[in-house]
Design a protein around this motif. Structure first.
Motif, PDB file in Angstrom:
ATOM      1  N   HIS A 149     -17.714 -97.235  35.490  1.00 46.65           N
ATOM      2  CA  HIS A 149     -18.572 -98.390  35.712  1.00 46.65           C
ATOM      3  C   HIS A 149     -20.035 -97.966  35.778  1.00 46.65           C
ATOM      4  O   HIS A 149     -20.386 -96.977  36.443  1.00 46.65           O
ATOM      5  CB  HIS A 149     -18.185 -99.094  37.023  1.00 46.65           C
ATOM      6  CG  HIS A 149     -19.075-100.237  37.360  1.00 46.65           C
ATOM      7  ND1 HIS A 149     -20.011-100.180  38.372  1.00 46.65           N
ATOM      8  CD2 HIS A 149     -19.191-101.470  36.787  1.00 46.65           C
ATOM      9  CE1 HIS A 149     -20.655-101.319  38.434  1.00 46.65           C
ATOM     10  NE2 HIS A 149     -20.174-102.119  37.496  1.00 46.65           N
ATOM     11  N   THR A 154     -17.894-102.043  32.726  1.00 53.53           N
ATOM     12  CA  THR A 154     -16.883-100.979  32.723  1.00 53.53           C
ATOM     13  C   THR A 154     -16.577-100.601  31.283  1.00 53.53           C
ATOM     14  O   THR A 154     -16.391-101.471  30.423  1.00 53.53           O
ATOM     15  CB  THR A 154     -15.591-101.441  33.415  1.00 53.53           C
ATOM     16  OG1 THR A 154     -15.898-101.852  34.748  1.00 53.53           O
ATOM     17  CG2 THR A 154     -14.562-100.321  33.460  1.00 53.53           C
ATOM     18  N   LEU A 172      -4.794-104.988  33.940  1.00 49.01           N
ATOM     19  CA  LEU A 172      -5.084-104.167  35.115  1.00 49.01           C
ATOM     20  C   LEU A 172      -3.805-103.600  35.710  1.00 49.01           C
ATOM     21  O   LEU A 172      -2.788-104.283  35.817  1.00 49.01           O
ATOM     22  CB  LEU A 172      -5.829-104.998  36.158  1.00 49.01           C
ATOM     23  CG  LEU A 172      -7.162-105.614  35.701  1.00 49.01           C
ATOM     24  CD1 LEU A 172      -7.832-106.358  36.857  1.00 49.01           C
ATOM     25  CD2 LEU A 172      -8.092-104.534  35.133  1.00 49.01           C
ATOM     26  N   PHE A 176      -5.112-101.971  41.231  1.00 52.17           N
ATOM     27  CA  PHE A 176      -5.938-103.154  41.458  1.00 52.17           C
ATOM     28  C   PHE A 176      -5.298-104.136  42.440  1.00 52.17           C
ATOM     29  O   PHE A 176      -5.777-105.259  42.598  1.00 52.17           O
ATOM     30  CB  PHE A 176      -6.227-103.842  40.125  1.00 52.17           C
ATOM     31  CG  PHE A 176      -7.150-103.060  39.241  1.00 52.17           C
ATOM     32  CD1 PHE A 176      -8.519-103.253  39.291  1.00 52.17           C
ATOM     33  CD2 PHE A 176      -6.651-102.097  38.378  1.00 52.17           C
ATOM     34  CE1 PHE A 176      -9.377-102.527  38.477  1.00 52.17           C
ATOM     35  CE2 PHE A 176      -7.492-101.356  37.561  1.00 52.17           C
ATOM     36  CZ  PHE A 176      -8.856-101.560  37.617  1.00 52.17           C
ATOM     37  N   SER A 179      -4.602-108.010  42.123  1.00 43.22           N
ATOM     38  CA  SER A 179      -5.069-108.335  40.773  1.00 43.22           C
ATOM     39  C   SER A 179      -4.293-107.589  39.692  1.00 43.22           C
ATOM     40  O   SER A 179      -4.564-107.769  38.499  1.00 43.22           O
ATOM     41  CB  SER A 179      -6.566-108.011  40.636  1.00 43.22           C
ATOM     42  OG  SER A 179      -7.343-108.825  41.496  1.00 43.22           O
ATOM     43  N   SER A 180      -3.328-106.765  40.097  1.00 39.03           N
ATOM     44  CA  SER A 180      -2.515-106.045  39.118  1.00 39.03           C
ATOM     45  C   SER A 180      -1.789-107.042  38.208  1.00 39.03           C
ATOM     46  O   SER A 180      -1.229-108.034  38.672  1.00 39.03           O
ATOM     47  CB  SER A 180      -1.486-105.169  39.833  1.00 39.03           C
ATOM     48  OG  SER A 180      -0.626-104.550  38.909  1.00 39.03           O
ATOM     49  N   THR A 182      -3.394-108.754  35.908  1.00 43.25           N
ATOM     50  CA  THR A 182      -4.401-109.661  35.344  1.00 43.25           C
ATOM     51  C   THR A 182      -4.730-109.223  33.923  1.00 43.25           C
ATOM     52  O   THR A 182      -4.966-108.041  33.652  1.00 43.25           O
ATOM     53  CB  THR A 182      -5.681-109.647  36.194  1.00 43.25           C
ATOM     54  OG1 THR A 182      -5.373-110.094  37.519  1.00 43.25           O
ATOM     55  CG2 THR A 182      -6.744-110.566  35.590  1.00 43.25           C
ATOM     56  N   LYS A 196     -15.982-104.182  29.373  1.00 38.84           N
ATOM     57  CA  LYS A 196     -15.786-105.459  30.048  1.00 38.84           C
ATOM     58  C   LYS A 196     -16.842-105.599  31.134  1.00 38.84           C
ATOM     59  O   LYS A 196     -17.039-104.684  31.944  1.00 38.84           O
ATOM     60  CB  LYS A 196     -14.381-105.540  30.657  1.00 38.84           C
ATOM     61  CG  LYS A 196     -14.106-106.835  31.408  1.00 38.84           C
ATOM     62  CD  LYS A 196     -14.107-108.051  30.476  1.00 38.84           C
ATOM     63  CE  LYS A 196     -13.781-109.339  31.228  1.00 38.84           C
ATOM     64  NZ  LYS A 196     -13.877-110.523  30.335  1.00 38.84           N
ATOM     65  N   ASN A 199     -16.833-104.652  37.392  1.00 42.40           N
ATOM     66  CA  ASN A 199     -16.373-103.329  37.819  1.00 42.40           C
ATOM     67  C   ASN A 199     -14.851-103.295  37.835  1.00 42.40           C
ATOM     68  O   ASN A 199     -14.207-103.870  38.712  1.00 42.40           O
ATOM     69  CB  ASN A 199     -16.927-103.000  39.209  1.00 42.40           C
ATOM     70  CG  ASN A 199     -16.609-101.575  39.629  1.00 42.40           C
ATOM     71  OD1 ASN A 199     -15.904-100.850  38.920  1.00 42.40           O
ATOM     72  ND2 ASN A 199     -17.143-101.155  40.769  1.00 42.40           N
ATOM     73  N   TYR A 200     -14.254-102.610  36.860  1.00 45.42           N
ATOM     74  CA  TYR A 200     -12.805-102.463  36.758  1.00 45.42           C
ATOM     75  C   TYR A 200     -12.442-100.979  36.684  1.00 45.42           C
ATOM     76  O   TYR A 200     -11.569-100.579  35.910  1.00 45.42           O
ATOM     77  CB  TYR A 200     -12.285-103.203  35.528  1.00 45.42           C
ATOM     78  CG  TYR A 200     -12.557-104.685  35.570  1.00 45.42           C
ATOM     79  CD1 TYR A 200     -11.770-105.530  36.346  1.00 45.42           C
ATOM     80  CD2 TYR A 200     -13.617-105.239  34.844  1.00 45.42           C
ATOM     81  CE1 TYR A 200     -12.019-106.896  36.399  1.00 45.42           C
ATOM     82  CE2 TYR A 200     -13.869-106.606  34.880  1.00 45.42           C
ATOM     83  CZ  TYR A 200     -13.074-107.416  35.659  1.00 45.42           C
ATOM     84  OH  TYR A 200     -13.323-108.766  35.712  1.00 45.42           O
ATOM     85  N   SER A 201     -13.135-100.175  37.498  1.00 41.15           N
ATOM     86  CA  SER A 201     -12.944 -98.723  37.478  1.00 41.15           C
ATOM     87  C   SER A 201     -12.066 -98.230  38.624  1.00 41.15           C
ATOM     88  O   SER A 201     -11.980 -97.028  38.863  1.00 41.15           O
ATOM     89  CB  SER A 201     -14.309 -98.019  37.528  1.00 41.15           C
ATOM     90  OG  SER A 201     -14.998 -98.359  38.737  1.00 41.15           O
ATOM     91  N   ALA A 205      -5.803 -98.836  33.676  1.00 43.62           N
ATOM     92  CA  ALA A 205      -5.554-100.113  33.007  1.00 43.62           C
ATOM     93  C   ALA A 205      -4.923 -99.808  31.649  1.00 43.62           C
ATOM     94  O   ALA A 205      -5.075 -98.719  31.102  1.00 43.62           O
ATOM     95  CB  ALA A 205      -6.845-100.905  32.824  1.00 43.62           C
TER      96      ALA A 205
END
Length: 320
Positions: A149, A154, A172, A176, A179-180, A182, A196, A199-201, A205
């Motif tokens: 990120h 990200t 994800l 996460f 949110s796993s 998603t 994306k 922040n998806y770090s 994924a």
């Protein structure tokens, strides 16, 4: 019992024949091979190039000349009796030059735009490496990566110098939390990286590209007893009132009915959670089953596992 597979051309199309063979006793008491493509007579093209088999699963992979499709045959045996013969067609990108089976993988040689040659490996055995995920991720060319990120974006870098602008879907992973599972659409996918906004770090994924699935439902027939055996009654007409689909561990899918000479209609199933662990979906594809074929379609990253179909129909005599 190992089976011998061979193809013949009939009526402008190829037909696949299966001959059961017992290594100890020779031919398994049969005088002729079983035409396992009889119920899909116009499926295979007349010009075939390669037939490759996977001994452990009994699957058969077939390609034609200068084609982009792979035909997959699977049979279900029970007590030396064939209970089901099913066919699947994979539509690939690029012209397929040849295929072969090595161990538990199907290797495919392609030629693509610009004369580039590529080799792709497709696992044959249905083993998932998605432990901890909310569902089995259904993406083509999927890879598991942890993003970095910076400045509100990200970025995931594809491994081994891979460049593919069609890998635009991000699922994800377990790190996460709630949110796993998603499913996100990439902001950009220029080739060697996927980005994306946000922040998806936090952890791993899965990244890949969507593909479409289409399940054509076999036309139902009224059966009657003839000399002690069940046989279809071809003089009876069935008018479908509703279709009951049972499923498990399933995401979104759509039931479509394609009436002759009229517009296709559709009814969509959407799970209340990330996926539906075990459920039933009722749709109303009304009309004569002969003239109103049905299919189930999906183009999502979530699995669709159909465990049963029930047609509820009225019966009438066919008009001559």
């Amino acid at each position: 019992i190992n089976n011998s597979m061979y193809a013949l051309v009939s009526g402008g199309f190829a037909r696949l024949h299966e001959y059961p063979y017992n290594a100890q006793g020779g031919v398994a008491g049969l005088t002729e091979a079983d035409d396992v493509s009889m119920h899909a007579k116009s499926l295979l093209p007349s010009s075939l190039k390669t037939i490759a088999t996977h001994e452990n699963s009994g699957r058969v992979f077939i390609i034609g000349n200068t084609d982009s499709r792979i035909w997959l045959y699977r049979g279900v045996m029970r007590q030396n009796r064939k209970d089901q013969s099913s066919w699947t067609v994979w539509s690939m990108s690029g012209t397929i030059l040849d295929v072969c089976v090595l161990d538990d993988d199907l290797w495919v040689l392609f030629t693509k735009t610009g004369g580039q040659y590529t080799v792709e490996r497709i696992p044959i055995t249905e083993q998932s490496d998605d432990d901890g995920y909310a569902f089995v991720v259904c993406l083509d060319r999927k890879v598991k990566l942890t993003g970095s990120h910076s400045a509100g974006t990200t970025t995931w870098t594809l491994p081994d110098g891979v460049s593919d602008t069609s890998m635009t879907v991000i699922v994800l992973g377990p790190a996460f939390g709630s949110s796993s599972g998603t499913v996100l659409t990439a902001t950009t996918s220029p080739g060697t990286t996927v980005t994306k906004t946000g922040n998806y770090s936090a952890g791993e994924a899965t990244i890949g590209r969507l593909y479409s699935m289409r399940l054509k439902l076999t036309r139902p027939f009224l059966h009657w007893n003839q000399r002690g055996q069940s046989a279809p009654n071809l003089e009876a007409a069935l008018f479908r009132r509703k279709l009951i689909t049972t499923h498990r561990e399933t995401g979104d899918y759509t039931v479509r009915v394609m009436p002759e000479g009229r517009t296709t209609s559709a009814q969509a199933f959407t799970p209340t959670g990330v996926i539906d662990e075990d459920g039933v979906f009722v749709s109303w594809p009304l009309g004569d089953v002969e003239k109103n074929p049905c299919e189930i379609v999906s183009a999502a990253a979530k699995p669709v596992i159909i465990t049963g179909m029930q047609h509820q129909c009225d019966v009438a005599q066919k008009l001559r």
